[in-house]
Design an enzyme around this catalytic site. Structure first.
Site, PDB file in Angstrom:
ATOM      1  N   LYS A 109       0.847  -1.198   0.000  1.00  0.00           N
ATOM      2  CA  LYS A 109       0.000   0.000   0.000  1.00  0.00           C
ATOM      3  C   LYS A 109       0.881   1.245   0.000  1.00  0.00           C
ATOM      4  O   LYS A 109       2.003   1.202   0.511  1.00  0.00           O
ATOM      5  CB  LYS A 109      -0.860   0.028   1.273  1.00  0.00           C
ATOM      6  CG  LYS A 109      -2.023  -0.936   1.286  1.00  0.00           C
ATOM      7  CD  LYS A 109      -2.826  -0.782   2.574  1.00  0.00           C
ATOM      8  CE  LYS A 109      -3.968  -1.772   2.652  1.00  0.00           C
ATOM      9  NZ  LYS A 109      -5.001  -1.589   1.628  1.00  0.00           N
ATOM     10  N   ARG A 153     -10.024 -11.691   2.140  1.00  0.00           N
ATOM     11  CA  ARG A 153     -10.802 -12.802   1.578  1.00  0.00           C
ATOM     12  C   ARG A 153     -10.026 -14.119   1.648  1.00  0.00           C
ATOM     13  O   ARG A 153     -10.616 -15.188   1.769  1.00  0.00           O
ATOM     14  CB  ARG A 153     -11.233 -12.448   0.149  1.00  0.00           C
ATOM     15  CG  ARG A 153     -10.112 -12.238  -0.817  1.00  0.00           C
ATOM     16  CD  ARG A 153     -10.524 -11.413  -2.027  1.00  0.00           C
ATOM     17  NE  ARG A 153     -10.728 -10.002  -1.712  1.00  0.00           N
ATOM     18  CZ  ARG A 153     -11.117  -9.077  -2.581  1.00  0.00           C
ATOM     19  NH1 ARG A 153     -11.369  -9.400  -3.839  1.00  0.00           N
ATOM     20  NH2 ARG A 153     -11.271  -7.834  -2.207  1.00  0.00           N
TER      21      ARG A 153
HETATM   22  N1  BES Z   1      -8.094  -3.788   4.419  1.00  0.00           N
HETATM   23  C1  BES Z   1      -8.268  -3.431   3.056  1.00  0.00           C
HETATM   24  C2  BES Z   1      -9.602  -2.727   2.808  1.00  0.00           C
HETATM   25  C3  BES Z   1      -9.604  -1.251   3.060  1.00  0.00           C
HETATM   26  C4  BES Z   1      -8.978  -0.401   2.174  1.00  0.00           C
HETATM   27  C5  BES Z   1     -10.260  -0.736   4.135  1.00  0.00           C
HETATM   28  C6  BES Z   1      -8.990   0.961   2.397  1.00  0.00           C
HETATM   29  C7  BES Z   1     -10.269   0.634   4.368  1.00  0.00           C
HETATM   30  C8  BES Z   1      -9.647   1.483   3.497  1.00  0.00           C
HETATM   31  C9  BES Z   1      -8.215  -4.665   2.162  1.00  0.00           C
HETATM   32  O1  BES Z   1      -7.400  -5.688   2.594  1.00  0.00           O
HETATM   33  C10 BES Z   1      -7.719  -4.226   0.836  1.00  0.00           C
HETATM   34  O2  BES Z   1      -6.617  -3.754   0.786  1.00  0.00           O
HETATM   35  N2  BES Z   1      -8.550  -4.352  -0.173  1.00  0.00           N
HETATM   36  C11 BES Z   1      -8.220  -3.913  -1.488  1.00  0.00           C
HETATM   37  C12 BES Z   1      -8.730  -4.955  -2.451  1.00  0.00           C
HETATM   38  C13 BES Z   1      -8.194  -4.785  -3.846  1.00  0.00           C
HETATM   39  C14 BES Z   1      -6.721  -5.059  -3.881  1.00  0.00           C
HETATM   40  C15 BES Z   1      -8.930  -5.751  -4.752  1.00  0.00           C
HETATM   41  C16 BES Z   1      -8.897  -2.570  -1.728  1.00  0.00           C
HETATM   42  O3  BES Z   1     -10.024  -2.367  -1.281  1.00  0.00           O
HETATM   43  O4  BES Z   1      -8.264  -1.716  -2.336  1.00  0.00           O
HETATM   44 ZN    ZN Z   2      -5.386  -5.471   1.969  1.00  0.00          ZN
END
Ligand code: BES
Ligand code: ZN
Ligand code: ZN
Length: 499
Positions: free
Chosen positions: A279, A353
């Site tokens: 990230k 997931r």
């Molecule tokens: N924990 C995050 C979801 C999230 C992202 C919560 C931003 C709050 C703010 C999750 O693990 C994640 O990173 N999801 C990705 C999925 C994508 C890579 C398909 C997302 O939502 O960007």
């Molecule tokens: Zn994530």
């Protein structure tokens, strides 16, 4: 918080302030206000007449007067709740919480509340107590000074014409529910160097010991034996070993039909860096809350243990840290989950997931025929629904409707998004059974749900995406900024309704 239930003589309560609900457009001469207005020497009538107080939702006015006779309090706090017809029982929680936070700032120690709700007396008492308790949660655990002073330490609840015993039992329930929400919030607020997967398991085990739940913690070796290759792939990059936390509530008197078992399953990513699909640095600190789904399960199980419903409940939390490292999963790795399905990992940041896949399969293997999973799963749900509604999806409309209804009773919004075979097709992989992401920028929240669905066999299943609702970015009149404890109340209700 000391509490006392009374069924009359509100103005004579032995407290510093009298807090009273006022409806929009209400006159000081109304039946419930006229007595108080007299005591204050007409102050209520004057602020209403001068349009200084209109009774809008969230409006407050503090009036000071010289008490006389049997009246001890020297202040009246007016709390606006808007139109009488829109005033739901659950609003009593925000009213009580708002009063506590307002009075606390003014160093007041005790107050009496006249909630004026038409709802069931025990429910009114429950919401009042829960609201008081959750309003006192603060983010200052790690401050060495400047901690918020919780001056309000006792409150008197007045519901005229109610049975004292009903109020008392409602207050007790409110205490359990409020404390359990704060338990969840405390976990969600812990820094990730403190709350590792091991520490999360320890906290769950200690809570279980205190409340009489059974707790089993599966280590990585056990999970490997069970074939949880999907969950374990996420923790490969972390020094912290993954833990699968299993909490079991078994009622002494069981009224559940044979074979009925509800499981609550939570995402417990104690920190989500994204892994090799790293990230961006900005805002990454928010990802300490990525274990909020797991914290919700643990907090709800705490409440269940103390409220003792007559149905069994299973709680499963996958506690894992997602880090980049030489051993971490790579985008394009293929892993095999516990149910035998193969997964092509195309983005290591879609890790929630991956851990839930094995956690829901485990819950079903343990006999669950209804599964509710909860997770801060996607940023996309924040785009779609913001912070007011939790996304809900699933394979059984009955279960989804039940959860939505439980939410309505508790002032928690759940908004359904669709799942279908067409969406499921979009996560088919070229080289494995499925891939962990869908097409870029399309239905991200639904893609998360249809992925988890692949690991549910026969059980009825609902998925709650709490990414937008588990954390409040700003302070609210009844609640500090930070973790909200969302869904705890609605899930308790879901369990109690299945009795
Ligand atoms: N924990 C995050 C979801 C999230 C992202 C919560 C931003 C709050 C703010 C999750 O693990 C994640 O990173 N999801 C990705 C999925 C994508 C890579 C398909 C997302 O939502 O960007
Ligand atoms: Zn994530
Ligand atoms: Zn995550």
């Amino acid at each position: 918080m000391k509490s006392l239930a009374i069924t009359g003589n509100f103005p004579e309560a032995n407290v510093e302030a009298l807090a009273v609900v006022v409806f929009k457009g209400e006159k000081a001469s109304s039946a419930d206000l006229s007595g108080l207005d007299k005591i204050t020497g007409g102050l209520i009538a004057s602020v209403i007449a001068n349009d200084e107080f209109k009774g809008d939702v969230g409006e407050t006015a503090l009036l000071r007067f010289h008490p006389s006779g049997k009246v001890k309090a020297s202040r009246v706090l007016l709390i606006g709740v808007g139109d009488r017809s829109d005033y739901k029982t659950h609003a009593v929680a925000s009213v009580a919480g708002g009063a506590v936070r307002f009075l606390q700032k003014r160093k007041i120690k005790s107050f009496a509340l006249l909630p004026r709700s038409a709802g069931n007396a025990a429910d009114v008492a429950q919401f009042a107590m829960q609201g008081c308790i959750t309003s006192q949660f603060e983010l200052d655990k790690y401050k060495s000074k400047d901690k918020t002073k919780h001056t309000v330490n006792s409150f008197v609840l007045c519901v005229e014409g109610a049975k004292a015993a009903e109020l008392k039992s409602g207050l007790n329930r409110g205490q359990i529910i409020g404390d359990s929400m704060n338990f969840t919030r405390d976990l969600a607020n812990e820094p990730p160097n403190v709350l590792t997967p091991t520490e999360m398991a320890n906290r769950a085990a200690a809570m279980a010991k205190e409340t009489g739940l059974k707790c089993e913690v599966l280590d990585e070796a056990k999970m490997k034996k069970m074939g949880m290759g999907s969950l374990l792939s996420v923790s490969l990059g972390s020094e912290q070993p993954a833990k699968l936390i299993v909490l079991r509530y078994t009622p002494t008197k069981n009224t559940a039909k044979k074979g009925e078992l509800l499981a609550l399953v939570g995402k417990g990513i104690t920190f989500d860096t994204g892994g090799i699909s790293l990230k961006p640095g900005e805002g990454m600190e928010a990802m300490k809350y990525d274990m909020s789904g797991g914290a919700t399960v643990i907090g709800t199980m705490r409440a269940i243990a103390l409220l003792k419903p007559t149905v069994p409940v299973l709680g499963v939390v996958a506690a894992v840290e997602n880090m980049p490292d030489g051993r971490a999963s790579r985008p394009s790795d293929v892993v095999t989950a516990m149910n035998g399905k193969t997964i092509e990992i195309l983005n290591t940041d879609a890790e929630g997931r991956l851990i839930l896949a094995d956690a829901v399969a485990y819950a079903e293997k343990q006999g669950a025929n209804r599964i509710v999973d909860m997770a801060t799963l996607t940023g996309a749900v924040i785009v779609a629904l913001g912070d007011q509604n939790t996304g809900i999806m699933g394979n059984d409309q009955g279960l989804i409707d039940e959860i939505i209804a439980c939410g309505k009773e508790n002032g928690e919004g759940f908004w359904q998004l669709p799942v279908s075979k067409e969406y499921s097709k979009q996560i088919r992989s070229d080289i494995a059974d499925i891939k962990n992401i869908g097409p870029r920028g399309k239905a991200g929240t639904i893609m998360g749900a249809v992925f988890i669905q692949e690991f549910v066999d026969k059980a009825k299943w609902a998925h709650l995406d709490i990414a937008g609702t588990a954390w409040a970015d700003g302070v609210r009149p009844h609640q500090a900024k930070g973790p909200t404890g969302v869904a705890v109340r609605s899930l308790i209700k879901l369990v109690e309704k299945s009795q």
